[in-house]
Write a protein that holds these residues in place. Structure first.
Motif, short mmCIF file in Angstrom:
data_model
loop_
_atom_site.label_atom_id
_atom_site.label_comp_id
_atom_site.label_asym_id
_atom_site.label_seq_id
_atom_site.Cartn_x
_atom_site.Cartn_y
_atom_site.Cartn_z
N THR A 123 -8.90 -15.95 -9.41
CA THR A 123 -9.24 -15.48 -8.07
C THR A 123 -10.09 -16.46 -7.29
OG1 THR A 123 -11.14 -14.32 -8.98
CG2 THR A 123 -9.10 -13.07 -8.79
N SER A 124 -10.71 -17.46 -7.98
CA SER A 124 -11.55 -18.40 -7.25
C SER A 124 -10.68 -19.31 -6.41
CB SER A 124 -12.40 -19.22 -8.23
OG SER A 124 -11.58 -19.85 -9.17
N SER A 125 -11.16 -19.68 -5.22
CA SER A 125 -10.33 -20.43 -4.28
C SER A 125 -10.40 -21.92 -4.53
CB SER A 125 -10.80 -20.13 -2.85
OG SER A 125 -12.13 -20.58 -2.69
N THR A 126 -9.32 -22.62 -4.11
CA THR A 126 -9.28 -24.07 -4.16
C THR A 126 -9.25 -24.57 -2.73
OG1 THR A 126 -8.09 -24.02 -6.25
CG2 THR A 126 -7.99 -26.06 -4.98
N ASP A 127 -10.31 -25.27 -2.33
CA ASP A 127 -10.42 -25.74 -0.95
C ASP A 127 -9.82 -27.12 -0.82
OD1 ASP A 127 -13.67 -24.25 -0.98
OD2 ASP A 127 -11.78 -23.37 -0.32
N GLU A 128 -9.95 -27.70 0.39
CA GLU A 128 -9.48 -29.06 0.62
C GLU A 128 -10.32 -30.04 -0.20
OE1 GLU A 128 -6.84 -30.12 2.44
OE2 GLU A 128 -6.39 -27.99 2.49
N PRO A 129 -9.74 -31.18 -0.61
CA PRO A 129 -10.51 -32.17 -1.37
C PRO A 129 -11.77 -32.58 -0.63
CG PRO A 129 -8.17 -32.70 -1.38
CD PRO A 129 -8.34 -31.57 -0.42
N THR A 130 -12.81 -32.84 -1.38
CA THR A 130 -14.10 -33.17 -0.79
C THR A 130 -14.24 -34.66 -0.50
OG1 THR A 130 -15.09 -33.52 -2.96
CG2 THR A 130 -15.17 -31.28 -2.08
N GLY A 131 -13.32 -35.46 -1.02
CA GLY A 131 -13.44 -36.91 -0.86
C GLY A 131 -14.13 -37.55 -2.02
N GLN A 132 -14.70 -36.75 -2.91
CA GLN A 132 -15.34 -37.27 -4.12
C GLN A 132 -14.89 -36.41 -5.29
OE1 GLN A 132 -19.58 -37.49 -4.08
NE2 GLN A 132 -19.73 -38.50 -6.07
N GLY A 133 -13.88 -36.85 -6.01
CA GLY A 133 -13.39 -36.10 -7.15
C GLY A 133 -12.46 -34.97 -6.75
N LEU A 134 -12.37 -33.98 -7.63
CA LEU A 134 -11.47 -32.85 -7.44
C LEU A 134 -11.97 -31.92 -6.34
CD1 LEU A 134 -10.96 -32.13 -11.23
CD2 LEU A 134 -9.17 -32.94 -9.66
N ALA A 135 -11.03 -31.09 -5.85
CA ALA A 135 -11.36 -30.13 -4.79
C ALA A 135 -12.34 -29.07 -5.28
CB ALA A 135 -10.07 -29.47 -4.30
N SER A 136 -12.95 -28.38 -4.35
CA SER A 136 -13.89 -27.31 -4.67
C SER A 136 -13.17 -26.16 -5.36
CB SER A 136 -14.55 -26.81 -3.38
OG SER A 136 -15.41 -25.73 -3.64
N GLN A 137 -13.67 -25.79 -6.55
CA GLN A 137 -13.03 -24.72 -7.33
C GLN A 137 -13.90 -24.39 -8.53
OE1 GLN A 137 -9.47 -26.58 -9.53
NE2 GLN A 137 -10.17 -28.20 -8.14
N THR A 138 -13.61 -23.23 -9.12
CA THR A 138 -14.25 -22.84 -10.37
C THR A 138 -13.21 -22.92 -11.48
OG1 THR A 138 -15.82 -21.37 -9.28
CG2 THR A 138 -15.42 -20.99 -11.62
N LEU A 139 -13.51 -23.71 -12.49
CA LEU A 139 -12.61 -23.91 -13.61
C LEU A 139 -13.07 -23.05 -14.78
CD1 LEU A 139 -10.20 -25.68 -14.67
CD2 LEU A 139 -11.95 -27.18 -15.66
N SER A 140 -12.17 -22.26 -15.32
CA SER A 140 -12.50 -21.34 -16.41
C SER A 140 -11.95 -21.88 -17.73
CB SER A 140 -11.92 -19.96 -16.13
OG SER A 140 -12.17 -19.07 -17.20
N VAL A 141 -12.86 -22.21 -18.63
CA VAL A 141 -12.49 -22.75 -19.95
C VAL A 141 -12.82 -21.69 -21.00
CG1 VAL A 141 -12.94 -24.55 -21.65
CG2 VAL A 141 -12.92 -25.11 -19.20
N TYR A 142 -11.84 -21.34 -21.81
CA TYR A 142 -12.05 -20.45 -22.94
C TYR A 142 -12.10 -21.30 -24.21
CZ TYR A 142 -11.25 -16.00 -20.46
OH TYR A 142 -11.35 -14.92 -19.62
N ALA A 143 -13.21 -21.21 -24.94
CA ALA A 143 -13.40 -22.11 -26.08
C ALA A 143 -13.99 -21.37 -27.28
CB ALA A 143 -14.32 -23.26 -25.69
#
Length: 270
Positions: A35-55
Motif C-alpha cells: 500500500t505504500s506509494s512510489t513517488d517520482e525519482p528524487t534524483g539521488q538513488g531510488l524513488a521514495s518508497q517503503t520497502l518491506s523485507v521479511y527475514a
C-alpha cells in the motif's frame, strides 16, 4: 532507522560494490499489493518508497545493518524489516502479506513459494551452524548434546517446522540423542530469550545468535555441528510493488559489501 553505527564501516566498500550491481529496471508498477506509494525519482538513488523485507529471525543484526546501508545510498527509501521464524513468514507471504523480499533460513520454506510462483528465483547468500546455548559461565557444565537430555536440565528447542528446529532434530539424530524439550519455540530468538531469562538451562541456537548475544548466553560447539549447515536463500516476492528496490536489496546482500556484513555477524559463505 537508527542502525547507523557499524554500517558506516563498510560504506566505502558498498559504494564500489553497488556500481557493479545496479538494480534492475523491471519494476512492477501495475501490482499494488503493497500500500505504500512510489513517488517520482528524487534524483539521488531510488524513488521514495517503503520497502518491506521479511527475514528469518537469525538475520536480525546483519539485516538491520544492510537495511541502513541501502537507505544511505537511497535516502528516499525506508526499509522495514519483519523478523520471525521462516515458516511463519512463508505462511504470511502465501496468504498475501505485503512483503517485497523474503530471506529464509532454509530452502524448505522458500521452495513452496517458488513452486507457486509467489517469489522469483531464489539465491543462496549465507550459511549457519548450530551451537548449544547455555547461561554465561555454563553453570551446569553442559558440554555435549547428551547433556541436554540429563535429568534436571531444562532444554528448549525451536519447533520442528522452523529451520533451527529442523536442524536441531538432524543434529540430535546424528548424535543418537533423544529428548523431550520443555518448550518448542517458533523462532530462534525465543530460544535465546528463554535461556537468557533463566526460564531454560540450555537449547540449540545458531552460531550467529551466540555471537550476537555475548552478555546473555554462552555457546558450546557440539560434535557434528559442521555436518548440519543451514543454507539461507533470498528472493524478490513476485507481486512486489517495489520490484526495483527489492532487487537492489537482494543485490546488496549478494554483493561483496553485503557478504562482508554477513561474515562480520558470523555467517558462513553460501
Amino acid at each position: 532507522m537508527s542502525r547507523l553505527p557499524q554500517a558506516l564501516a563498510v560504506l566505502a566498500v558498498l559504494a564500489l560494490a553497488l556500481t557493479g550491481c545496479a538494480p534492475s529496471n523491471t519494476s512492477n508498477t501495475s501490482n499494488t499489493s503493497n500500500t505504500s506509494s512510489t513517488d517520482e525519482p528524487t534524483g539521488q538513488g531510488l524513488a521514495s518508497q517503503t520497502l518491506s523485507v521479511y527475514a528469518a529471525a537469525s538475520l536480525t543484526g546483519a539485516f538491520d545493518e544492510l537495511a541502513t546501508l541501502l537507505e544511505h545510498e537511497n535516502p528516499a527509501v525506508d526499509v522495514q524489516v519483519t523478523y520471525d521464524g521462516s515458516s511463519t513468514l512463508a505462511t504470511q507471504i502465501a496468504a498475501g502479506a505485503p512483503a517485497d523480499v523474503f530471506a529464509s533460513a532454509d530452502q524448505k520454506n522458500m521452495q513452496p513459494l517458488g513452486d507457486e510462483a509467489l517469489v522469483g528465483p531464489a539465491t543462496l547468500f549465507a550459511g549457519n551452524t548450530l551451537r548449544i546455548a547455555v547461561a554465561p559461565g555454563n553453570p551446569l557444565k553442559i558440554a555435549t548434546l547428551k547433556d541436554l537430555a540429563r535429568p534436571g536440565v531444562i532444554t528448549v528447542l525451536c519447533a520442528a517446522q522452523v529451520p533451527c528446529g529442523a536442524a536441531s532434530a538432524a543434529l540430535l539424530a546424528n548424535a543418537g540423542v533423544s529428548l523431550t524439550p520443555a518448550s518448542e519455540e517458533q523462532n530462534v530468538t525465543a530460544v535465546v530469550t528463554k535461556i537468557a531469562g533463566g526460564e531454560a538451562d540450555a537449547g540449540l541456537v545458531y552460531a550467529t545468535d551466540v555471537a550476537a548475544n555475548p552478555d546473555r548466553i554462552q555457546g558450546v560447539t557440539p560434535a557434528g555441528a559442521d555436518a548440519v549447515v543451514g543454507h539461507y536463500p533470498i528472493a524478490v516476492v513476485a507481486d512486489s510493488a517495489h520490484a526495483e528496490a527489492a532487487q537492489a536489496f537482494v543485490d546488496l546482500v549478494l554483493s561483496p559489501a553485503g557478504q562482508a556484513v554477513l561474515a562480520a555477524h558470523g555467517f558462513l559463505a553460501p
